[in-house]
Write an enzyme that holds these catalytic residues in place. Structure first.
Site, PDB file in Angstrom:
ATOM      1  N   GLU A  60       5.187  54.541  57.814  1.00  8.09           N
ATOM      2  CA  GLU A  60       5.623  55.931  58.026  1.00  8.09           C
ATOM      3  C   GLU A  60       4.396  56.846  57.964  1.00  8.09           C
ATOM      4  O   GLU A  60       3.263  56.388  57.852  1.00  8.09           O
ATOM      5  CB  GLU A  60       6.645  56.352  56.967  1.00  8.09           C
ATOM      6  N   ASP A  70       3.946  65.580  51.285  1.00 10.43           N
ATOM      7  CA  ASP A  70       3.902  65.336  52.741  1.00 10.43           C
ATOM      8  C   ASP A  70       3.162  66.428  53.512  1.00 10.43           C
ATOM      9  O   ASP A  70       3.710  66.987  54.483  1.00 10.43           O
ATOM     10  CB  ASP A  70       5.331  65.252  53.305  1.00 10.43           C
TER      11      ASP A  70
END
Ligand code: FUB
Length: 322
Positions: free
Chosen positions: A221, A15
């Site tokens: 997302e 991420d």
């Protein structure tokens, strides 16, 4: 750089949020580890408990690990799961925004502050009032700061409508409009929302909002925002179809028009990214699970050069190199 490079081969990081501060690249990843929690659709296996910061002064140069900069155990309101964070700089202070489940297992977004981009970061005693869901990404525009956020399934976005909690989660279906990611302006002191979050609307080329069944294009997302040649590029993951896509618009709030795929599926369930210009070239930072032999909760950071075509579109990158 033609071939993707793994950035932290000795550990599992995912991420990436990436920024250039003081001419140096700073990477703010999630820190994966083997916690033994079984894999499920709720993402319980992503049971991260701290963050490291990494930096480099050349894209192919040595990566410095600045060590642990924030830990669950030091966050007063913490329950579990430190997911994707981001950092913004304002007036010489650095603000880290992080999603974390509170003691009732609800994701909130917290802030931690430092005088230096490499931390350590000191958490505020409470999460941001009115915050929910996951994956904060911060942009600055004319001295104002905005946060994009949101994520489906384990990211809990389906538990809210109009910024209010529902009694039970509702995921739109079929041709109903897809759920949108969110954007919200931050307060002067960077510690609060300055307004109610707004939907980030993604339209098809005919101006119609993407629908819930359009799973290869709709938002899931991992929001990111960058500007290229005066256009705003909103990019995100499609989650269960594993694509990184982008849509363009004329201002940070959108609406944005869907344009295409940035990265085809990688090895691993999740895909996540940051797009950054550094020393005159553009780069896609992302992750995959090749080094952990496909263990989707043990991800590794990568970077590869990103190319634009003359019309401003992004050349699709292959997520798997075999
Ligand atoms: O790392 C946990 C979650 O997985 C992130 O918040 C999502 O974007 C996905 O990458």
């Amino acid at each position: 750089m033609k071939k993707a490079r793994y950035l932290v081969p000795g550990d599992y990081m995912a991420d990436p949020a990436v920024h250039v501060f003081n001419d140096r690249l700073y990477i703010y990843p999630s820190h994966d580890w083997e916690s033994g929690i079984p894999e499920n659709d709720n993402g319980d296996h992503f049971n991260m408990k701290d963050y490291h910061v990494f930096s480099l002064d050349e894209i192919d140069g040595e990566v410095t690990d600045h060590g642990v900069v924030l830990e669950v155990k030091d966050i007063p309101w913490a329950g579990r799961q430190l997911w994707d964070c981001d950092v913004a700089c304002k007036n010489g202070k650095y603000y880290m925004y992080f999603p974390l489940k509170d003691k009732t297992d609800i994701f909130r977004i917290g802030v931690a502050v430092s005088d230096r981009p490499e931390g350590p970061f000191v958490p505020m005693p409470d999460p941001i009032r009115g915050s929910y869901s996951i994956d904060p990404a911060i942009v600055e525009e004319n001295g104002e700061y905005y946060m994009y956020f949101g994520g489906l399934w384990g990211g809990q976005l389906q538990r809210y409508r109009n910024n209010k909690a529902l009694e039970c989660a509702i995921l739109p279906e079929g041709e109903e409009p897809a759920l949108c990611g969110k954007i919200v302006k931050l307060s002067e002191n960077m510690l609060e929302f300055a307004e109610e979050p707004h939907d980030v609307l993604i339209l098809d080329k005919n101006g119609k909002p993407l629908t819930a069944d359009d799973t290869k294009r709709r938002f899931f997302e991992a929001s990111w925002m960058h500007q290229y040649k005066g256009k705003y590029y909103y990019s995100y993951s499609t989650g269960d179809t594993h694509l990184l896509c982008y849509a363009t618009g004329d201002n940070p709030y959108g609406p944005f028009t869907y344009q295409g795929v940035i990265l085809t599926p990688v090895v691993g369930w999740t895909t996540h990214h940051a797009i950054v210009e550094f020393k005159g070239k553009w780069y896609l930072f992302h992750h995959d699970c090749v080094p952990s032999n496909g263990k989707t909760w043990l991800r590794s950071l990568k970077v590869v050069e990103l190319e634009y075509l003359p019309d401003g579109s992004i050349k699709t990158i292959a997520g798997r190199e075999d």
